[in-house]
Scaffold this active site. Structure first.
Site, mmCIF file in Angstrom:
data_model
loop_
_atom_site.group_PDB
_atom_site.id
_atom_site.type_symbol
_atom_site.label_atom_id
_atom_site.label_comp_id
_atom_site.label_asym_id
_atom_site.label_seq_id
_atom_site.Cartn_x
_atom_site.Cartn_y
_atom_site.Cartn_z
ATOM 1 N N GLU A 51 1.553 -1.537 -0.171
ATOM 2 C CA GLU A 51 0.052 0.213 -0.098
ATOM 3 C C GLU A 51 1.147 1.204 0.299
ATOM 4 O O GLU A 51 0.173 2.070 -0.670
ATOM 5 C CB GLU A 51 -1.375 -0.292 1.494
ATOM 6 C CG GLU A 51 -1.882 -1.000 0.552
ATOM 7 C CD GLU A 51 -2.402 -0.837 -0.146
ATOM 8 O OE1 GLU A 51 -2.972 0.414 -1.014
ATOM 9 O OE2 GLU A 51 -3.656 -1.600 -0.279
ATOM 10 N N TYR A 134 -6.478 6.403 4.945
ATOM 11 C CA TYR A 134 -6.429 5.364 3.828
ATOM 12 C C TYR A 134 -5.019 4.082 3.704
ATOM 13 O O TYR A 134 -5.769 3.189 4.208
ATOM 14 C CB TYR A 134 -5.662 5.820 1.905
ATOM 15 C CG TYR A 134 -5.195 5.475 0.915
ATOM 16 C CD1 TYR A 134 -6.935 4.747 0.095
ATOM 17 C CD2 TYR A 134 -4.081 4.601 1.346
ATOM 18 C CE1 TYR A 134 -6.499 3.309 -0.202
ATOM 19 C CE2 TYR A 134 -4.112 3.671 0.317
ATOM 20 C CZ TYR A 134 -5.482 3.187 -0.643
ATOM 21 O OH TYR A 134 -5.026 2.087 -1.165
ATOM 22 N N ASP A 152 -9.847 6.019 -1.430
ATOM 23 C CA ASP A 152 -8.058 6.519 -2.135
ATOM 24 C C ASP A 152 -9.154 7.098 -3.308
ATOM 25 O O ASP A 152 -9.968 7.750 -3.388
ATOM 26 C CB ASP A 152 -7.857 5.343 -3.045
ATOM 27 C CG ASP A 152 -7.716 4.799 -4.429
ATOM 28 O OD1 ASP A 152 -9.235 5.054 -4.659
ATOM 29 O OD2 ASP A 152 -7.347 3.919 -4.900
#
Length: 304
Positions: A51, A134, A152
């Site tokens: 991520e 996020y 996102d």
DNA sequence: CATACGTGGAT
DNA sequence: TATCCACGTAT
């Protein structure tokens, strides 16, 4: 309490939180899911690293760098034991080098405060350096199968368009959370990413192929200008020019330090400003502040 | 809330 | 060649 203001209020539950639409989307996902390697693991550390890389790097390059990074740093403990310079080196070329330092620091916190395991508590994740709303939710959903909404820029765009409204960050998160089908957080969020990446693009969205079109407020009203995603929370806007920026010089210095120390007399040339030593020292100082660079009378180097 | 932050790809 | 674009966090 009906009144004129009510129509202007942002919605609390959007069109995505609808059973028929959810079914259509899950069917679409079954046929169109992208085959990405990090979707095959539920390991918290692997997900966290993926991520962080995907925040800033195109999928094609992360495909190569993610397994390399994990081979070198397979656990938070192995990352925390390494020097910052080693982690920065493993990050080289991915950009936003501050995040390499933050990842190293986060690994240390995970070792010291969480027994070496990536936490699944939202507050614990948010307290880690470099991890915001996020990434914290992405880790919870993709590593721990929680039912959070992961917002996102792509999801933020889908939310704004389907609601046909410019959303605040709070409302976008609320709509995202409300839309997750219970027990389907992993699949649901991955499918939203794929819809955003392949159909609900910023320009020229492929509405006829979109599983959400029957419930999409913007589509149903004829996609009028302005696009409700423009200026909505979480949707990226314009950016400043890179060529000639401080960022460019920072990037040049970190790249050079990955190959070896830089003497004070070479700093300005290395940073691309041979006639502006003052600027070079000033910008190098921001890298020192960030913990990305160390400075002594001998010159500049990556932190050992 | 606006801006800084890197690199590479697309146009 | 020049310009625009992606991407979330920290401040």
């Amino acid at each position: 309490m009906a009144g004129p203001g009510q129509l202007d209020r942002e919605p609390e539950v959007g069109p995505l939180a609808d059973g028929a639409l959810v079914e259509a989307a899950l069917d679409w996902f079954a046929d169109h899911e992208r085959d990405l390697p990090w979707r095959r693991t539920r390991d918290g550390w692997s997900i966290l690293v993926s991520e962080l890389m995907l925040q800033q790097t195109q999928v094609a390059r992360v495909l190569v760098r993610w397994p390399e990074f994990l081979e070198q740093f397979p656990t938070p403990a192995r990352c925390a034991q390494a020097s910052p310079a080693e982690v920065i080196g493993a990050w080289a070329g991915l950009g936003y080098n501050r995040r390499a330092i933050n990842l190293h620091r986060a690994a240390s916190v995970i070792v010291e405060d969480h027994d070496g395991r990536v936490p699944d508590d939202l507050g614990d994740l948010l307290s880690l350096p470099g991890i915001g709303p996020y990434t914290a939710r992405a880790v919870r959903v993709f590593a721990f199968c929680r039912d959070d909404g992961v917002v996102d820029t792509n999801v933020a765009r889908i939310l704004a368009r389907t609601a046909n409204a410019r959303l605040s960050a709070r409302t976008a998160q609320q709509l995202a959370d409300a839309a997750v089908p219970p027990g389907e957080g992993w699949r649901w969020n991955q499918l939203l990413f794929d819809v955003g990446a392949t159909l609900c693009r910023p320009r020229d969205p492929k509405c006829p192929a979109c599983p959400f079109r029957s419930g999409c407020g913007w589509y149903r009203s004829g996609r009028p200008d302005p696009d409700p995603a423009t200026g909505s929370a979480g949707v990226s806007g314009r950016q400043s020019r890179f060529d000639g920026s401080d960022r460019q010089g920072r990037g040049r210095l970190v790249a050079a330090l990955g190959r070896g120390p830089v003497a004070p007399d070479d700093l300005a040339v290395v940073m691309g400003w041979p006639d502006d030593g003052l600027r070079a020292r000033r910008v190098a100082a921001t890298l020192v502040d960030d913990g990305l660079v160390e400075c002594s009378v001998d010159g500049y180097r990556l932190p050992g």
